[in-house]
Design a protein around this motif. Sequence first.
Motif, PDB file in Angstrom:
ATOM      1  N   ASP A  14       0.802  -1.222   0.000  1.00  0.00           N
ATOM      2  CA  ASP A  14       0.000   0.000   0.000  1.00  0.00           C
ATOM      3  C   ASP A  14       0.836   1.275   0.000  1.00  0.00           C
ATOM      4  OD1 ASP A  14      -2.295  -1.524   0.013  1.00  0.00           O
ATOM      5  OD2 ASP A  14      -2.598  -1.356   2.180  1.00  0.00           O
ATOM      6  N   THR A  15       2.084   1.189   0.445  1.00  0.00           N
ATOM      7  CA  THR A  15       2.893   2.396   0.602  1.00  0.00           C
ATOM      8  C   THR A  15       4.024   2.551  -0.404  1.00  0.00           C
ATOM      9  OG1 THR A  15       4.359   1.313   2.189  1.00  0.00           O
ATOM     10  CG2 THR A  15       2.426   2.465   3.081  1.00  0.00           C
ATOM     11  N   ALA A  16       4.500   1.450  -0.982  1.00  0.00           N
ATOM     12  CA  ALA A  16       5.681   1.540  -1.855  1.00  0.00           C
ATOM     13  C   ALA A  16       5.698   0.418  -2.876  1.00  0.00           C
ATOM     14  CB  ALA A  16       6.955   1.482  -1.007  1.00  0.00           C
ATOM     15  N   VAL A  17       6.579   0.592  -3.849  1.00  0.00           N
ATOM     16  CA  VAL A  17       6.808  -0.434  -4.859  1.00  0.00           C
ATOM     17  C   VAL A  17       8.318  -0.518  -5.105  1.00  0.00           C
ATOM     18  CG1 VAL A  17       6.416   1.157  -6.795  1.00  0.00           C
ATOM     19  CG2 VAL A  17       6.125  -1.263  -7.154  1.00  0.00           C
ATOM     20  N   ILE A  18       8.808  -1.734  -5.300  1.00  0.00           N
ATOM     21  CA  ILE A  18      10.220  -1.955  -5.585  1.00  0.00           C
ATOM     22  C   ILE A  18      10.341  -2.566  -6.976  1.00  0.00           C
ATOM     23  CG2 ILE A  18      12.301  -3.247  -4.957  1.00  0.00           C
ATOM     24  CD1 ILE A  18      11.368  -3.083  -2.045  1.00  0.00           C
TER      25      ILE A  18
ATOM     26  N   SER B  16       3.044   7.609  -1.833  1.00  0.00           N
ATOM     27  CA  SER B  16       2.379   8.850  -1.430  1.00  0.00           C
ATOM     28  C   SER B  16       3.060  10.088  -1.995  1.00  0.00           C
ATOM     29  CB  SER B  16       2.284   8.948   0.095  1.00  0.00           C
ATOM     30  OG  SER B  16       3.572   8.998   0.667  1.00  0.00           O
ATOM     31  N   SER B  17       4.397  10.081  -2.082  1.00  0.00           N
ATOM     32  CA  SER B  17       5.119  11.279  -2.518  1.00  0.00           C
ATOM     33  C   SER B  17       5.725  11.168  -3.915  1.00  0.00           C
ATOM     34  CB  SER B  17       6.248  11.587  -1.536  1.00  0.00           C
ATOM     35  OG  SER B  17       7.258  10.596  -1.614  1.00  0.00           O
ATOM     36  N   GLY B  18       5.926   9.952  -4.400  1.00  0.00           N
ATOM     37  CA  GLY B  18       6.603   9.758  -5.677  1.00  0.00           C
ATOM     38  C   GLY B  18       8.113   9.781  -5.561  1.00  0.00           C
ATOM     39  N   ALA B  19       8.625   9.852  -4.332  1.00  0.00           N
ATOM     40  CA  ALA B  19      10.082   9.847  -4.129  1.00  0.00           C
ATOM     41  C   ALA B  19      10.655   8.497  -4.552  1.00  0.00           C
ATOM     42  CB  ALA B  19      10.410  10.122  -2.669  1.00  0.00           C
ATOM     43  N   VAL B  20      11.803   8.542  -5.213  1.00  0.00           N
ATOM     44  CA  VAL B  20      12.469   7.327  -5.692  1.00  0.00           C
ATOM     45  C   VAL B  20      13.873   7.270  -5.095  1.00  0.00           C
ATOM     46  CG1 VAL B  20      13.233   6.046  -7.723  1.00  0.00           C
ATOM     47  CG2 VAL B  20      11.179   7.450  -7.852  1.00  0.00           C
ATOM     48  N   LYS B  21      14.250   6.092  -4.579  1.00  0.00           N
ATOM     49  CA  LYS B  21      15.590   5.888  -4.032  1.00  0.00           C
ATOM     50  C   LYS B  21      16.210   4.651  -4.664  1.00  0.00           C
ATOM     51  CE  LYS B  21      14.528   7.773   0.501  1.00  0.00           C
ATOM     52  NZ  LYS B  21      14.431   7.500   1.934  1.00  0.00           N
TER      53      LYS B  21
ATOM     54  N   LYS C 207       6.062  -5.251 -15.738  1.00  0.00           N
ATOM     55  CA  LYS C 207       7.251  -5.106 -16.570  1.00  0.00           C
ATOM     56  C   LYS C 207       7.085  -3.855 -17.426  1.00  0.00           C
ATOM     57  CE  LYS C 207      10.004  -7.676 -19.972  1.00  0.00           C
ATOM     58  NZ  LYS C 207      10.121  -8.956 -20.692  1.00  0.00           N
ATOM     59  N   THR C 208       8.131  -3.067 -17.522  1.00  0.00           N
ATOM     60  CA  THR C 208       8.126  -1.872 -18.359  1.00  0.00           C
ATOM     61  C   THR C 208       9.566  -1.590 -18.776  1.00  0.00           C
ATOM     62  OG1 THR C 208       7.322   0.426 -18.529  1.00  0.00           O
ATOM     63  CG2 THR C 208       8.293  -0.235 -16.421  1.00  0.00           C
ATOM     64  N   CYS C 209       9.771  -0.551 -19.552  1.00  0.00           N
ATOM     65  CA  CYS C 209      11.124  -0.188 -19.949  1.00  0.00           C
ATOM     66  C   CYS C 209      11.202   1.288 -20.285  1.00  0.00           C
ATOM     67  CB  CYS C 209      11.587  -1.022 -21.149  1.00  0.00           C
ATOM     68  SG  CYS C 209      10.752  -0.606 -22.701  1.00  0.00           S
ATOM     69  N   TRP C 210      12.418   1.777 -20.323  1.00  0.00           N
ATOM     70  CA  TRP C 210      12.731   3.115 -20.804  1.00  0.00           C
ATOM     71  C   TRP C 210      13.700   2.925 -21.952  1.00  0.00           C
ATOM     72  CZ3 TRP C 210      16.972   6.103 -21.688  1.00  0.00           C
ATOM     73  CH2 TRP C 210      16.770   7.473 -21.847  1.00  0.00           C
ATOM     74  N   ALA C 211      13.434   3.596 -23.055  1.00  0.00           N
ATOM     75  CA  ALA C 211      14.313   3.459 -24.217  1.00  0.00           C
ATOM     76  C   ALA C 211      14.460   4.806 -24.899  1.00  0.00           C
ATOM     77  CB  ALA C 211      13.753   2.444 -25.197  1.00  0.00           C
ATOM     78  N   SER C 212      15.639   5.033 -25.451  1.00  0.00           N
ATOM     79  CA  SER C 212      15.852   6.273 -26.217  1.00  0.00           C
ATOM     80  C   SER C 212      16.475   5.937 -27.560  1.00  0.00           C
ATOM     81  CB  SER C 212      16.776   7.218 -25.455  1.00  0.00           C
ATOM     82  OG  SER C 212      18.080   6.676 -25.346  1.00  0.00           O
TER      83      SER C 212
ATOM     84  N   VAL D  32      12.785   8.038 -13.774  1.00  0.00           N
ATOM     85  CA  VAL D  32      11.849   8.813 -14.598  1.00  0.00           C
ATOM     86  C   VAL D  32      10.675   7.930 -15.029  1.00  0.00           C
ATOM     87  CG1 VAL D  32      11.569   9.952 -16.849  1.00  0.00           C
ATOM     88  CG2 VAL D  32      13.532  10.512 -15.389  1.00  0.00           C
ATOM     89  N   LYS D  33      10.969   6.724 -15.461  1.00  0.00           N
ATOM     90  CA  LYS D  33       9.913   5.827 -15.953  1.00  0.00           C
ATOM     91  C   LYS D  33       8.946   5.437 -14.841  1.00  0.00           C
ATOM     92  CE  LYS D  33       8.000   3.647 -19.296  1.00  0.00           C
ATOM     93  NZ  LYS D  33       7.498   4.361 -20.458  1.00  0.00           N
ATOM     94  N   VAL D  34       9.450   5.064 -13.659  1.00  0.00           N
ATOM     95  CA  VAL D  34       8.519   4.669 -12.590  1.00  0.00           C
ATOM     96  C   VAL D  34       7.708   5.861 -12.099  1.00  0.00           C
ATOM     97  CG1 VAL D  34       9.792   2.614 -11.871  1.00  0.00           C
ATOM     98  CG2 VAL D  34      10.212   4.769 -10.708  1.00  0.00           C
ATOM     99  N   ARG D  35       8.278   7.059 -12.135  1.00  0.00           N
ATOM    100  CA  ARG D  35       7.499   8.254 -11.761  1.00  0.00           C
ATOM    101  C   ARG D  35       6.405   8.536 -12.783  1.00  0.00           C
ATOM    102  NH1 ARG D  35       8.063  11.875  -7.942  1.00  0.00           N
ATOM    103  NH2 ARG D  35       7.551  13.557  -9.362  1.00  0.00           N
ATOM    104  N   GLN D  36       6.663   8.277 -14.061  1.00  0.00           N
ATOM    105  CA  GLN D  36       5.614   8.438 -15.080  1.00  0.00           C
ATOM    106  C   GLN D  36       4.456   7.495 -14.778  1.00  0.00           C
ATOM    107  OE1 GLN D  36       7.740   7.657 -18.727  1.00  0.00           O
ATOM    108  NE2 GLN D  36       8.326   9.794 -18.995  1.00  0.00           N
ATOM    109  N   HIS D  37       4.780   6.258 -14.434  1.00  0.00           N
ATOM    110  CA  HIS D  37       3.729   5.296 -14.089  1.00  0.00           C
ATOM    111  C   HIS D  37       3.019   5.701 -12.805  1.00  0.00           C
ATOM    112  CE1 HIS D  37       4.358   2.464 -17.300  1.00  0.00           C
ATOM    113  NE2 HIS D  37       5.645   2.324 -17.000  1.00  0.00           N
ATOM    114  N   TRP D  38       3.765   6.190 -11.812  1.00  0.00           N
ATOM    115  CA  TRP D  38       3.180   6.650 -10.546  1.00  0.00           C
ATOM    116  C   TRP D  38       2.174   7.771 -10.805  1.00  0.00           C
ATOM    117  CZ3 TRP D  38       4.170  11.590  -8.291  1.00  0.00           C
ATOM    118  CH2 TRP D  38       3.616  11.771  -7.033  1.00  0.00           C
ATOM    119  N   LYS D  39       2.542   8.736 -11.660  1.00  0.00           N
ATOM    120  CA  LYS D  39       1.637   9.846 -11.979  1.00  0.00           C
ATOM    121  C   LYS D  39       0.355   9.350 -12.633  1.00  0.00           C
ATOM    122  CE  LYS D  39       5.135  13.425 -12.342  1.00  0.00           C
ATOM    123  NZ  LYS D  39       5.853  14.352 -13.231  1.00  0.00           N
TER     124      LYS D  39
END
Length: 79
Positions: free
Chosen positions: A14-18, A36-41, A74-79, A60-67
């Motif tokens: 309920d509070t976080a995702v790893i 709750s905050s979108g903070a990533v460590k 499963k997801t990815c970031w690609a450029s 950046v990618k997990v914050r996009q999903h959080w928003k």
Amino acid sequence: MGFYVLLLKEQEDDTAVIYHFGPDEDHLGALWLDKSSGAVKELKQPPVNNSEAFFMPAAVKVRQHWKAGMFPEKTCWAS
């Protein structure tokens, strides 16, 4: 040449995702996102050369999903 970061969800409550993140399934680090905050460590760097280059795109990618209120398995970031 492109840059790719794989993200695989390890656990969620309920509070976080790893997520595990890195260039492939054999070379993964780990990050934690506060729901709750979108903070990533960063919990663990991927065991590769230039490992610090993988955390920022993964964050950046997990914050996009959080928003969007989503935490895919499963997801990815690609450029």
